[in-house]
Design an enzyme around this catalytic site. Structure first.
Site, PDB file in Angstrom:
ATOM      1  N   ASP A 169      31.860 -17.696 -52.992  1.00 12.83           N
ATOM      2  CA  ASP A 169      32.423 -18.842 -52.582  1.00 12.83           C
ATOM      3  C   ASP A 169      32.183 -20.122 -51.261  1.00 12.83           C
ATOM      4  OD1 ASP A 169      34.777 -20.690 -52.355  1.00 12.83           O
ATOM      5  OD2 ASP A 169      36.149 -18.731 -51.600  1.00 12.83           O
ATOM      6  N   ASP A 199      33.005 -25.599 -56.015  1.00  9.73           N
ATOM      7  CA  ASP A 199      32.032 -24.332 -54.661  1.00  9.73           C
ATOM      8  C   ASP A 199      32.525 -23.044 -54.809  1.00  9.73           C
ATOM      9  OD1 ASP A 199      35.169 -24.277 -54.519  1.00  9.73           O
ATOM     10  OD2 ASP A 199      34.992 -24.503 -51.872  1.00  9.73           O
ATOM     11  N   GLU A 200      32.961 -22.816 -56.524  1.00 10.35           N
ATOM     12  CA  GLU A 200      33.270 -20.971 -56.103  1.00 10.35           C
ATOM     13  C   GLU A 200      32.308 -20.508 -57.794  1.00 10.35           C
ATOM     14  OE1 GLU A 200      36.992 -18.365 -55.760  1.00 10.35           O
ATOM     15  OE2 GLU A 200      37.662 -20.627 -56.242  1.00 10.35           O
TER      16      GLU A 200
END
Length: 352
Positions: free
Chosen positions: A8, A103-104
């Site tokens: 993350d 983003d993950e």
């Protein structure tokens, strides 16, 4: 036993802006729409978070909490390009990558030959490579199952990682507060507390039949998670089909004004979530869900090319008037169905 890493990125959009403009690093910063256009915050850096600024918050509220907040509109093309660079780094260690947003992502490194097969060292190396090559920080969680890897990635933020080994899973779960389990929101946590359920240890001695009666299908998911059961595989080709938000109310509502106010709030959160997976906000359909005090629910959808609040409000009001039948409403939800990638590519070909 599998080896799952959940990576993350730390306040991703804001981190990119701080990287590209070092003068922004030590001041409260947020990415979002302007207050005069009823904008919403996509993300905020840690100095801004100390003032209570959070993602999905109305920009006007954020500015009240932090009047000297620096607000930027965001650069989605830069964020998408950086996300592709991060994914390329992941691919050096495994082909089993399941992106959740820009983003993950989940990574399955069970059979990876790198770092002598150590998931802990692979996560460290990935984070170090991201820092060296992109000047960004990432946090990671390492565990034998997906949901625990996600929980673990939150435990040593920012720029850290947390490992739950197979031998530690049981002890970790026994002490895990139920609100830390993905899918357990504030209202659900309160309903669990009313039944004396605070940790996974409490759920383990609670009858599954009672959980199913109180929480429906989610009762089984909760029971399984508390036992350490999560058989979901990493899906590299997984295409997200929908994005949604919903809120279970502490008290039933009976008038449209209350519902309209709630939809205004939910829409802001839906917009933030959708931008993470579909920055241009193009969709196939959008819809609303109402659950009534007799636990029956109804869903209505409307074909629409782009997320649109006024259309959702109109659809929700129509649903309220036609299907409520004087019942109280205990849950309100909004969702969008995403375009099939093949259809989207054809549209680009036809109209591009």
């Amino acid at each position: 036993m599998r080896k799952i890493i959940h990576v993350d990125m730390d306040c991703f959009y804001a981190a990119i802006e701080m990287r590209d403009n070092p003068r922004l690093r030590d001041i409260p910063l947020a990415i979002g729409g302007s207050a005069d256009r009823r904008g919403v915050i996509s993300t905020a850096n840690y100095p801004a978070r100390r003032y209570g600024v959070r993602s999905a918050m109305a920009t006007a509220t954020a500015l009240r909490l932090c009047p000297h907040l620096t607000l930027l509109p965001g650069r989605m093309e830069v964020y998408k390009s950086t996300s592709r660079q991060i994914r390329e780094i992941f691919s050096r260690y495994t082909s089993l990558i399941e992106p959740l947003s820009l983003d993950e992502a989940y990574l399955d490194v069970t059979d990876s030959p790198h770092c002598n097969g150590s998931a802990t060292r692979i996560a460290e190396e990935i984070r170090r490579t991201i820092a060296d090559e992109l000047n960004l920080t990432a946090s990671a969680g390492i565990a034998p199952i997906k949901f625990l890897a996600k929980v673990a990635s939150e435990l040593n933020k920012p720029n850290g990682q947390y490992v739950i080994t197979p031998e530690q899973v049981d002890d970790f779960l026994l002490a895990l507060p139920l609100e830390k389990i993905p899918g357990v929101g504030k209202v659900t946590a309160k309903r669990l507390e009313e039944r004396g359920l605070h940790t996974c240890a409490d759920v383990r001695v609670y009858a599954l039949a009672d959980l199913l009666k109180a929480f429906g299908k989610f009762g089984r998911v909760l029971w399984e998670r508390c036992q350490g059961i999560d058989d979901r595989q990493i899906s590299p080709d997984r295409q997200r089909k929908s994005v949604g938000v919903e809120k279970t109310l502490a008290q039933d509502i009976h008038n449209w004004d209350q519902c309209e106010n709630l939809i205004e709030q939910l829409y802001q959160e839906l917009e933030v979530r959708l931008k993470r997976v579909k920055p241009d906000l193009h969709i196939a359909r959008q819809g609303v869900k109402l659950k009534f005090d007799d636990f029956q629910q109804t869903t209505q959808e409307h074909v629409w090319p782009m997320l649109n609040k006024q259309d959702l409000l109109k659809l929700a009001q129509q649903t309220w008037q036609e299907r409520r039948k004087s019942r109280g409403v205990r849950l309100v939800g909004l969702h969008v169905t995403l375009l099939d990638p093949q259809i989207e590519r054809q549209l680009v070909f036809d109209w591009g």
